[in-house]
Design a protein around this motif. Structure first.
Motif, mmCIF file in Angstrom:
data_model
loop_
_atom_site.group_PDB
_atom_site.id
_atom_site.type_symbol
_atom_site.label_atom_id
_atom_site.label_comp_id
_atom_site.label_asym_id
_atom_site.label_seq_id
_atom_site.Cartn_x
_atom_site.Cartn_y
_atom_site.Cartn_z
ATOM 1 N N ILE A 29 1.872 -46.720 17.050
ATOM 2 C CA ILE A 29 1.390 -47.844 16.210
ATOM 3 C C ILE A 29 3.080 -48.992 15.919
ATOM 4 O O ILE A 29 2.702 -49.880 16.238
ATOM 5 N N TYR A 30 3.520 -48.122 15.237
ATOM 6 C CA TYR A 30 4.641 -49.700 14.779
ATOM 7 C C TYR A 30 5.758 -49.819 16.243
ATOM 8 O O TYR A 30 6.286 -50.854 16.203
ATOM 9 N N THR A 31 5.334 -48.539 16.986
ATOM 10 C CA THR A 31 6.397 -48.794 18.369
ATOM 11 C C THR A 31 6.025 -49.602 18.798
ATOM 12 O O THR A 31 6.951 -51.056 19.748
ATOM 13 N N ASN A 32 4.617 -49.929 18.943
ATOM 14 C CA ASN A 32 3.583 -51.052 19.933
ATOM 15 C C ASN A 32 3.932 -52.096 19.014
ATOM 16 O O ASN A 32 2.247 -52.895 19.413
ATOM 17 N N HIS A 33 4.107 -52.176 17.134
ATOM 18 C CA HIS A 33 3.527 -53.237 16.880
ATOM 19 C C HIS A 33 1.875 -53.617 16.689
ATOM 20 O O HIS A 33 1.560 -54.905 16.967
ATOM 21 N N ILE A 34 1.025 -52.626 17.342
ATOM 22 C CA ILE A 34 -0.403 -53.558 16.866
ATOM 23 C C ILE A 34 -1.071 -53.609 15.606
ATOM 24 O O ILE A 34 -1.434 -54.525 15.854
ATOM 25 N N TYR A 35 -0.192 -53.716 14.546
ATOM 26 C CA TYR A 35 0.331 -53.992 13.129
ATOM 27 C C TYR A 35 0.560 -54.794 12.625
ATOM 28 O O TYR A 35 1.553 -54.141 12.189
ATOM 29 N N PRO A 36 2.036 -55.697 13.622
ATOM 30 C CA PRO A 36 2.616 -56.060 12.811
ATOM 31 C C PRO A 36 3.785 -56.488 11.376
ATOM 32 O O PRO A 36 4.794 -56.371 11.126
ATOM 33 N N GLY A 40 6.773 -52.145 8.779
ATOM 34 C CA GLY A 40 7.885 -51.344 7.469
ATOM 35 C C GLY A 40 6.946 -50.441 7.103
ATOM 36 O O GLY A 40 7.679 -49.269 7.090
ATOM 37 N N LEU A 41 5.935 -50.379 6.671
ATOM 38 C CA LEU A 41 5.218 -49.751 5.661
ATOM 39 C C LEU A 41 5.047 -48.364 6.690
ATOM 40 O O LEU A 41 4.975 -46.764 6.367
ATOM 41 N N LEU A 42 4.218 -48.825 7.951
ATOM 42 C CA LEU A 42 3.932 -47.554 9.101
ATOM 43 C C LEU A 42 5.542 -46.505 9.170
ATOM 44 O O LEU A 42 5.674 -45.486 9.597
ATOM 45 N N MET A 43 6.488 -47.269 9.682
ATOM 46 C CA MET A 43 7.327 -46.690 9.731
ATOM 47 C C MET A 43 8.332 -45.431 8.882
ATOM 48 O O MET A 43 8.630 -44.947 8.953
ATOM 49 N N PHE A 44 8.213 -46.568 7.525
ATOM 50 C CA PHE A 44 8.350 -45.488 6.273
ATOM 51 C C PHE A 44 7.541 -43.799 6.559
ATOM 52 O O PHE A 44 8.114 -43.184 6.370
ATOM 53 N N PHE A 45 6.556 -44.240 6.144
ATOM 54 C CA PHE A 45 5.393 -43.002 6.257
ATOM 55 C C PHE A 45 5.822 -41.722 7.902
ATOM 56 O O PHE A 45 6.117 -40.810 7.717
ATOM 57 N N GLY A 46 5.494 -42.808 9.350
ATOM 58 C CA GLY A 46 6.315 -42.002 10.151
ATOM 59 C C GLY A 46 7.696 -41.129 9.833
ATOM 60 O O GLY A 46 7.406 -40.011 10.346
#
Length: 277
Positions: A29-36, A40-46
């Protein structure tokens, strides 16, 4: 004699493979910037998940390691692990390249890469590659009657040297991951200590603190978290202790425990098939 499964281990495997899926979904999700706005938050938890899932898998494998008593036992163990680990490693390497060549996306691997899998694993299959050589290494030292504590010291020194000298030959990654394999053996020796509420609480606090400190000093980078390095080694160890303590403390009658326990016995198959997508 029928082998009796250890239920909390099955829960641990099932729960961990679930986290693998969650981690990669968040990563996609964060790599493809589905929810730009939420990258930051998605990457934090991922990246948080990537920090500890592989150490746990290696420790779970180490928990079941049985030291060979003689050379015959050692050879039998190698043959067994070659069948259980190397055969899937080769088969799924072929399948991965085949699907990669047939897919419409960029060709990440070529057929020629299959000739290199003896020293350079394809994609996620590095886990099986490293695990096989860990069994060979730990089995050899155990055969020589080297104590577990001395083994850990040797492996840690090897890990430091590989990191400092920046040795890229993939097999040397064994020195980093073998420590987590041996942690599984240590946990088995004193489960009551790992299960204690004090260990659970302390490891929870230290793991969160360690993760926040890593973010502060090195930032959110996949290279730091999914691999084992000097930067993340201690946080990975603490998280490993935390997860094992959690597995031992979860109520076996709870719906959560029963749900993930049923998938634990198929965790390796689930992981291999999942990554083929």
């Amino acid at each position: 004699m029928k082998f009796k499964r250890i239920e909390w281990i099955d829960f641990g495997r099932g729960f961990t493979i679930f986290l693998v899926v969650v981690g990669h979904v968040l990563s996609g999700i964060y790599t493809n910037h589905i929810y730009p706005n939420s990258d930051g938050l998605l990457m934090f938890f991922g990246e948080f998940i990537f920090l500890f899932i592989m150490p746990v898998f290696f420790s779970l494998s180490g928990y079941f390691f049985k030291a060979p008593e003689n050379m015959v036992d050692y050879i039998v163990m190698i043959k067994k692990k070659a069948w259980n680990i190397l055969v899937p490693y080769i088969v799924f390497s072929f399948v991965y390249v085949l699907l990669n060549q047939l897919g419409g996306k960029s060709k990440e691997y070529s057929w020629g890469d299959l000739l290199k899998i003896w020293y350079h694993p394809i994609s996620y299959l590095w886990f099986l590659y490293i695990l096989f050589f860990i069994f060979i290494l730990v089995g050899a030292f155990s055969l020589l009657k080297v104590s577990l504590r001395l083994q850990l010291l040797i492996y840690f020194i090897g890990f430091i040297l590989v990191q400092v000298l920046k040795i890229n030959f993939y097999i040397f990654n064994v020195f980093g991951w073998v420590v987590f394999f041996c942690l599984g053996l240590l946990f088995k020796k004193d489960l009551n200590c790992i299960k204690s509420k004090g260990i659970l609480s302390a490891s929870l606090v230290l793991s969160i603190l360690g993760y926040l400190l890593m973010i502060k000093f090195v930032g959110l980078s996949h290279a730091y978290y999914n691999d084992v390095s000097l930067v993340n080694f201690i946080p990975k160890v603490i998280f490993d202790i935390l997860l094992f303590s959690f597995f031992l403390n979860i109520d076996e009658e709870s719906k959560l425990f029963k749900y993930f326990k049923q998938y634990g016995k198929y965790s390796l198959i689930i992981m291999l098939l999942y990554y083929q997508q």
